[in-house]
Enzyme design. Structure first.
Site, PDB file in Angstrom:
ATOM      1  N   SER A 150      36.168  33.228  49.342  1.00 16.89           N
ATOM      2  CA  SER A 150      35.388  33.083  48.078  1.00 16.89           C
ATOM      3  C   SER A 150      36.246  33.811  46.934  1.00 16.89           C
ATOM      4  O   SER A 150      36.626  33.392  45.929  1.00 16.89           O
ATOM      5  CB  SER A 150      34.287  33.511  48.197  1.00 16.89           C
ATOM      6  OG  SER A 150      33.314  32.888  47.550  1.00 16.89           O
ATOM      7  N   HIS A 183      31.640  36.062  41.461  1.00 16.03           N
ATOM      8  CA  HIS A 183      31.182  35.636  42.763  1.00 16.03           C
ATOM      9  C   HIS A 183      29.420  35.497  42.647  1.00 16.03           C
ATOM     10  O   HIS A 183      29.056  34.495  43.216  1.00 16.03           O
ATOM     11  CB  HIS A 183      31.803  36.583  43.822  1.00 16.03           C
ATOM     12  CG  HIS A 183      31.399  36.332  45.334  1.00 16.03           C
ATOM     13  ND1 HIS A 183      30.507  37.192  45.881  1.00 16.03           N
ATOM     14  CD2 HIS A 183      31.775  35.180  46.093  1.00 16.03           C
ATOM     15  CE1 HIS A 183      30.187  36.836  47.210  1.00 16.03           C
ATOM     16  NE2 HIS A 183      31.150  35.604  47.250  1.00 16.03           N
ATOM     17  N   ARG A 185      33.721  40.287  41.528  1.00 20.13           N
ATOM     18  CA  ARG A 185      32.702  40.344  42.312  1.00 20.13           C
ATOM     19  C   ARG A 185      31.598  39.692  41.608  1.00 20.13           C
ATOM     20  O   ARG A 185      30.441  39.323  41.908  1.00 20.13           O
ATOM     21  CB  ARG A 185      32.272  41.638  42.668  1.00 20.13           C
ATOM     22  CG  ARG A 185      31.455  41.760  43.929  1.00 20.13           C
ATOM     23  CD  ARG A 185      31.615  43.214  44.429  1.00 20.13           C
ATOM     24  NE  ARG A 185      30.785  42.870  45.709  1.00 20.13           N
ATOM     25  CZ  ARG A 185      31.188  42.937  46.867  1.00 20.13           C
ATOM     26  NH1 ARG A 185      32.510  43.021  47.174  1.00 20.13           N
ATOM     27  NH2 ARG A 185      30.428  42.635  47.948  1.00 20.13           N
TER      28      ARG A 185
END
Ligand SMILES: C/C1=C2N=C(/C=C3N=C(/C(C)=C4\N[C@@](C)([C@@H]5N=C1[C@](C)(CCC(=O)O)[C@H]5CC(=O)O)[C@@](C)(CC(=O)O)[C@@H]4CCC(=O)O)[C@@](C)(CC(=O)O)[C@@H]\3CCC(=O)O)C(C)(C)[C@@H]/2CCC(=O)O
Length: 210
Positions: free
Chosen positions: A17, A43, A40
């Site tokens: 990812s 994500h 992050r």
């Protein structure tokens, strides 16, 4: 019975990812440390386009990481933000506090004529000094935080301004970026934001990398 073809290893999923995000997102305007936080947050949002809305004050990552390393508490506007923090990542067993459901909050909200999300901040008191504050849901909480700072409240080490929505979200984050009363800040501009993105940013600040 069909066995579906998917990755079953959690770390492998994260690694893939993050590699996809780094190959697709334009992170060029960020420092390495900011890019780590941005990855992050992307994500959590499931959108590389979200990165266009991220802004950090130059001292934000350094100040937030130093505060967390020194054991500063994390104050959150919503339980969803607080519950999204991965405690194992916290560098000093930092306390994660959300006062939204404190029994006093509803009374304070009625007294000050504001939402419970805003009223909850009144309970943070002196402990706000040097803390990390994460607003991931409620625009009123971010506006009220700025009003408290204007009126002389103790200054946190860093503010994550990431409320989501259509009423007041963009405006509250613009207000933070325009005048943070000297506190380092991060915002997700516009309507985007939310508890998941705020928690993801906290998790990255707590410990860089996977
Ligand atoms: C107007 C509010 C907004 N809430 C949004 C999005 C989400 N909120 C969820 C949940 C479960 C909660 N929202 C409250 C914070 C509640 N939401 C509000 C308020 C009415 C006012 C806040 C504001 O405008 O600044 C607020 C109540 C209050 O008096 O403060 C929540 C406390 C409501 C409750 O359960 O009593 C609760 C927070 C729970 C927690 O502690 O975690 C959602 C999951 C929506 C849902 O339930 O359907 C969702 C979560 C989004 C996220 O990522 O955090 C908005 C869109 C932010 C909106 C404010 C802006 C707007 O455009 O309307």
């Amino acid at each position: 019975m069909t066995d579906y073809d998917y990755i079953r290893d959690g770390n492998a999923i994260y690694e893939k990812s993050f590699a996809i995000i780094r190959s697709e997102a334009d992170l060029s305007r960020f420092s390495e440390a900011e890019a780590d936080v941005a990855v992050r947050m992307i994500h959590a949002a499931g959108s590389v386009d979200a990165v266009r809305h991220f802004d950090f004050s130059p001292d934000f990552v350094t100040s937030a990481r130093a505060a967390l390393a020194a054991g500063a508490p994390i104050f959150c506007d919503a339980q969803m933000v607080a519950h999204g923090v991965t405690h194992a990542r916290l560098p000093a067993g930092n306390e994660v506090i959300c006062t939204l459901r404190d029994p006093r909050t509803a009374t304070i909200a009625a007294e000050i004529g504001n939402t419970r999300s805003a009223a909850a901040l009144k309970l943070w008191g002196e402990r706000m000094a040097g803390a990390v504050v994460a607003i991931g849901n409620a625009p009123t909480a971010l506006f009220f935080l700025l009003e408290m700072l204007r009126d002389g409240a103790p200054k946190p080490a860093a503010i994550l301004g990431m409320p989501v929505g259509f009423v007041g979200a963009a405006e509250s984050k613009d207000a933070l970026a325009e005048n943070s009363y000297g506190v380092p800040w991060a915002v997700v501009r516009g309507r985007l934001g939310g508890s998941a993105m705020a928690a993801a940013a906290l998790n990255s600040l707590a410990r860089p990398g996977l």
